[in-house]
Design a protein around this motif. Structure first.
Motif, short mmCIF file in Angstrom:
data_model
loop_
_atom_site.label_atom_id
_atom_site.label_comp_id
_atom_site.label_asym_id
_atom_site.label_seq_id
_atom_site.Cartn_x
_atom_site.Cartn_y
_atom_site.Cartn_z
N THR A 1 30.55 44.72 12.11
CA THR A 1 31.76 43.81 11.83
C THR A 1 32.46 43.92 13.43
N LEU A 2 32.71 42.99 13.36
CA LEU A 2 33.98 43.04 14.91
C LEU A 2 35.09 42.14 14.54
N GLY A 3 36.27 42.99 14.56
CA GLY A 3 37.86 43.23 14.14
C GLY A 3 37.47 42.60 12.67
N GLY A 4 36.89 43.54 11.75
CA GLY A 4 36.86 43.06 10.40
C GLY A 4 35.85 42.04 9.71
N ILE A 5 35.81 41.47 10.65
CA ILE A 5 34.64 39.99 10.52
C ILE A 5 33.61 40.28 10.21
N VAL B 1 35.91 34.53 16.63
CA VAL B 1 35.83 35.66 17.08
C VAL B 1 37.25 36.87 17.41
N PRO B 2 37.74 38.09 16.50
CA PRO B 2 39.10 38.48 15.58
C PRO B 2 39.40 38.75 17.72
N ALA B 3 40.83 38.88 17.59
CA ALA B 3 40.94 39.43 18.65
C ALA B 3 41.05 41.32 18.99
N ASP B 4 41.11 41.59 17.70
CA ASP B 4 40.70 43.19 17.63
C ASP B 4 39.24 43.61 17.73
N GLY B 5 39.19 43.85 19.34
CA GLY B 5 37.29 44.43 19.04
C GLY B 5 36.70 45.59 18.35
N THR B 6 37.60 45.56 17.41
CA THR B 6 37.17 47.19 16.71
C THR B 6 36.02 46.46 15.99
N PRO C 1 38.69 50.10 20.36
CA PRO C 1 38.50 49.28 21.70
C PRO C 1 38.77 49.66 22.88
N GLY C 2 38.34 49.79 23.81
CA GLY C 2 38.16 50.32 25.18
C GLY C 2 37.42 51.54 24.97
N GLN C 3 36.87 52.10 23.57
CA GLN C 3 36.01 52.82 24.15
C GLN C 3 34.77 53.11 24.45
N THR C 4 34.05 54.01 25.46
CA THR C 4 32.81 54.49 25.82
C THR C 4 31.82 55.49 24.40
#
Length: 572
Positions: free
Chosen positions: A380-384, A316-321, A347-350
Motif C-alpha cells: 500500500t501507498l498512503g493506505g491505497i 496517488v495519495p499525498a501521504d507517502g507511507t 515518509p522521509g525515512q531511509t
C-alpha cells in the motif's frame, strides 16, 4: 491499398483484352492473303488499340507499384509501432525468459521479411488471380473444348501446391527461429567482447557462431528447397498443357472449327492462364516465409502483458507511507524469492535492505515498482493498494539509481534531463552541481555537449553513476531507490557518490540496497534479509547491539580492513 487493387485490376483487364484484338488483327491479315484484299483501316484500328492498351497497362502497372509501396510501408509502420508499444507493456519476466537477440529479430528481421513479402504478394497475388479469371473467361468464349484441356492441369497443380505448403511451413518456422538464435549469439558476443578477448575464447565464440550459422543454413536450405520445388513443377505442367492446346488447336483449324487468329489468341490466353498458376506456385515460397515471420511477430503481440498495466485511475495519495503486508512472491519455476514480507516505510525515512546475494533485496524493488506482482499479500501507498494505481502514476513517484549506470546515446545534458523532459538549463546545472557532475564535466572538451555512446563511453563507471544520480536529482520524485549504486567504483569516487546520495535522499523516502554495510549505517530502518525473509530489522546501533545476524555480517565485512572502513564512514 484500394487504389493499388484498382490499378492492378485495370492492368490485368488490359492485358487480358489485348490478345483478342491481336487475334482479330491476325484474321484480317490471313483473310487478306487468301482473299487478295486486306481491310487496312480495320487492321490499323486493331493494332492501334493493342498499342494503346499496352501503354495504359504500363501506366497502371507503375501506379499500382507506387501505391503498393505506400500502403505496405504504412502497414509496416503501424506494425513496428505496435511491437514497440507492446515491448513497453510486457512484464520483465518475458525478457528474462528469452534471449534479447530473438526478441530483436522478431521486431526487425521478421517485420522486414513480412514487408518484402507483402510488397510482392499484394500485387502479384491479386494480379495472378485476375489474370487467371480473365484468361479463363476468354478461353471459354473462344473454345470451351480447348478450355477444358487447359483446365485439366489445375487439380494436379493444386494438389502439388497444398502438399508442399504443409511441409515448407515448418521449415520456414525453423529458419526464422534459427535466425533469432543467431542474432542472440551475435548480441552476446558484442556485449561480452572484452571478456571473450580477456580469456582468449575467440575460437570458442567463433565455433559457437559457426554451429548456429550452420543450423540456420540447413534450415534455410530446406525451407527454400521445399517451397522452390513448386515453380518448376508448375512450369512443367504449363508446358505440357501448352503442347496439348497447340496440337488440338491445330486440328481444329484444319477442320475449319477455328480461325488461325482464334487459335493464336487462345494460345496466348492459355499462356496467360498457365503463367499465373506458375506464379502462384512460386509465391508459395514468399507466403510460407511471410506466414512464419507473422506467426513470430503476432506471438509477441499476443504475449501476456504485465498485469501491472491493468491498474486503475486511483490518484496517488499525498501521504507517502509505504507498507508491505505479508507479501510473498516467486519467479516462475523458482521457489519464492520473498516470503511473508511485512514492514512500514514512513515518509522521509531511509530504509536500507541488506543481506547476502540472493536474499531477495532486488525483488523488493521490483515489487515496489510493480515489475512483478505479489503472489499473496499486498503493498500500500498512503493506505491505497498499489495494484489499483496505474503504473505510470505509481512509477512517477519513484526516482531510481541502479547498480548498472546506463546512459543513453546523446549528450551529457540530454542524459541528465532524461528524468524530467523539458527541464530548464538552470535546473540541469543545479542537479549536476548537487551531484558533483559539474566538476568533471567542465574539464571535458565538449562540456555538457559531450556525446556519450555505448552506454556512457568515454566516461568512467563512477562518472556515469554520478550522472544517473543527477538525473534522479533533477526528476525530484518523492520516493528514491538506490540499488547497489556504489558497488563498481573506487574508494574516492565512492565517497563522492555517497555524498551525492546523501543530498539526494534529503526530504525523500529512500530505499537503499547495499552489500557494503558502511553505506547504510545512518539509515532510519535496516531490513536484514535471508532467503527471502526479514530476519532482523532496526537501526545500525540496535542491530549491532543485538549481536545477531546483522552484527556477524558487519564484522565479517569490515573487521579485516579497519582503515578503509574508517575512511568511508568519515565520508558520511
Amino acid at each position: 491499398m484500394l487504389g493499388a487493387v484498382a490499378a492492378t485490376c485495370a492492368f490485368a483487364g488490359l492485358n487480358v483484352a489485348a490478345p483478342k484484338y491481336l487475334g482479330d488483327a491476325t484474321d484480317v491479315v490471313v483473310n487478306g492473303i487468301f482473299l487478295g484484299t486486306t481491310d487496312q483501316e480495320r487492321l490499323v484500328i486493331l493494332l492501334s488499340a493493342v498499342a494503346v492498351m499496352y501503354v495504359f497497362a504500363s501506366v497502371f502497372n507503375w501506379i499500382q507499384g507506387a501505391l503498393t509501396a505506400r500502403s505496405v510501408q504504412g502497414l509496416m509502420y503501424g506494425l513496428r509501432a505496435a511491437v514497440e508499444d507492446k515491448l513497453h507493456r510486457l512484464p520483465s519476466t518475458y525478457f528474462s525468459e528469452r534471449s534479447r537477440g530473438d526478441v530483436l529479430s522478431r521486431a526487425t528481421n521478421d517485420i522486414d521479411n513480412i514487408s518484402q513479402a507483402m510488397n510482392q504478394l499484394l500485387t502479384q497475388l491479386i494480379m495472378s488471380v485476375l489474370m487467371l479469371c480473365g484468361s479463363l473467361a476468354m478461353m471459354l468464349w473462344i473454345s470451351p473444348m480447348l478450355a477444358a484441356i487447359a483446365l485439366a492441369s489445375v487439380p494436379l497443380s493444386t494438389c502439388i501446391t497444398v502438399l508442399v505448403a504443409r511441409r515448407s511451413q515448418a521449415h520456414f518456422e525453423r529458419q526464422w527461429k534459427e535466425t533469432g538464435e543467431l542474432n542472440a549469439h551475435v548480441e552476446e558476443f558484442i556485449t561480452g567482447h572484452e571478456v571473450i578477448k580477456a580469456f582468449g575464447q575467440q575460437s570458442r565464440a567463433a565455433d559457437i557462431f559457426a554451429q548456429s550459422n550452420r543450423r540456420l543454413a540447413r534450415a534455410a536450405t530446406k525451407a527454400q528447397y521445399s517451397a522452390g520445388v513448386v515453380q518448376p513443377l508448375m512450369v512443367l505442367m504449363a508446358n505440357l498443357n501448352y503442347i496439348a492446346v497447340a496440337v488440338v488447336g491445330a486440328l481444329q483449324v484444319i477442320a475449319g472449327a477455328m480461325t488461325i487468329g482464334g487459335i493464336q489468341a487462345f494460345i496466348q490466353f492459355s499462356r496467360l492462364f498457365s503463367q499465373p498458376v506458375g506464379q502462384i506456385g512460386g509465391l508459395l515460397n514468399l507466403i510460407q516465409s511471410c506466414a512464419a515471420s507473422a506467426a513470430r511477430v503476432f506471438a509477441l503481440l499476443d504475449a501476456e502483458e504485465d498485469p501491472a498495466q491493468r491498474g486503475g485511475d486511483t490518484p496517488v495519495p499525498a501521504d507517502g507511507t509505504i507498507v508491505f503486508e505479508d507479501v510473498t512472491f516467486g519467479y516462475p519455476g523458482s521457489p519464492p524469492a520473498v516470503r511473508n514480507l511485512s514492514f512500514t516505510a514512513e515518509p522521509g525515512q531511509t530504509v536500507a535492505i541488506v543481506g547476502h546475494t540472493g536474499a531477495g533485496k532486488t525483488t523488493v524493488v521490483n515489487l515496489l515498482l510493480r515489475f512483478c506482482e505479489p503472489g499473496s499479500g499486498r503493498i500500500t501507498l498512503g493506505g491505497i493498494d498499489t495494484a489499483t494505481i496505474s503504473t505510470d502514476r505509481l512509477r512517477g513517484q519513484f526516482g531510481v539509481v541502479l547498480q548498472d549506470a546506463w546512459l543513453f546515446a546523446g549528450t551529457i545534458r540530454e542524459n541528465i534531463a532524461y528524468g524530467l523532459p523539458g527541464a530548464t538549463e538552470a535546473g540541469i546545472l543545479a542537479a549536476a552541481e548537487a551531484s558533483y557532475v559539474d566538476r568533471f564535466v567542465r574539464s571535458l572538451p565538449g562540456g555538457y555537449d559531450t556525446v556519450l555512446e555505448n552506454g556512457g563511453e568515454p566516461l568512467s563507471q563512477g562518472q556515469r553513476q554520478l550522472i544517473t544520480i543527477a538525473r534522479a536529482e533533477l526528476a525530484g520524485r518523492p520516493v528514491l531507490i538506490l540499488d547497489e549504486a556504489t558497488s563498481s567504483v573506487d574508494s574516492r569516487t565512492e565517497l563522492l557518490i555517497r555524498q551525492a546520495m546523501r543530498r539526494l535522499r534529503h526530504g525523500r523516502t529512500s530505499f537503499v540496497i547495499a552489500h557494503r554495510l558502511s553505506t547504510v549505517r545512518n539509515a532510519d530502518l535496516i531490513l536484514v534479509m535471508d532467503h527471502g525473509r526479514i530476519v532482523e530489522q532496526g537501526t545500525h546501533q540496535s542491530l549491532l547491539a543485538a549481536n545477531s545476524y546483522y552484527a556477524r555480517l558487519y564484522n565479517a565485512q569490515f573487521s579485516a580492513s579497519p582503515r578503509r572502513t574508517g575512511v568511508l564512514e568519515a565520508g558520511l
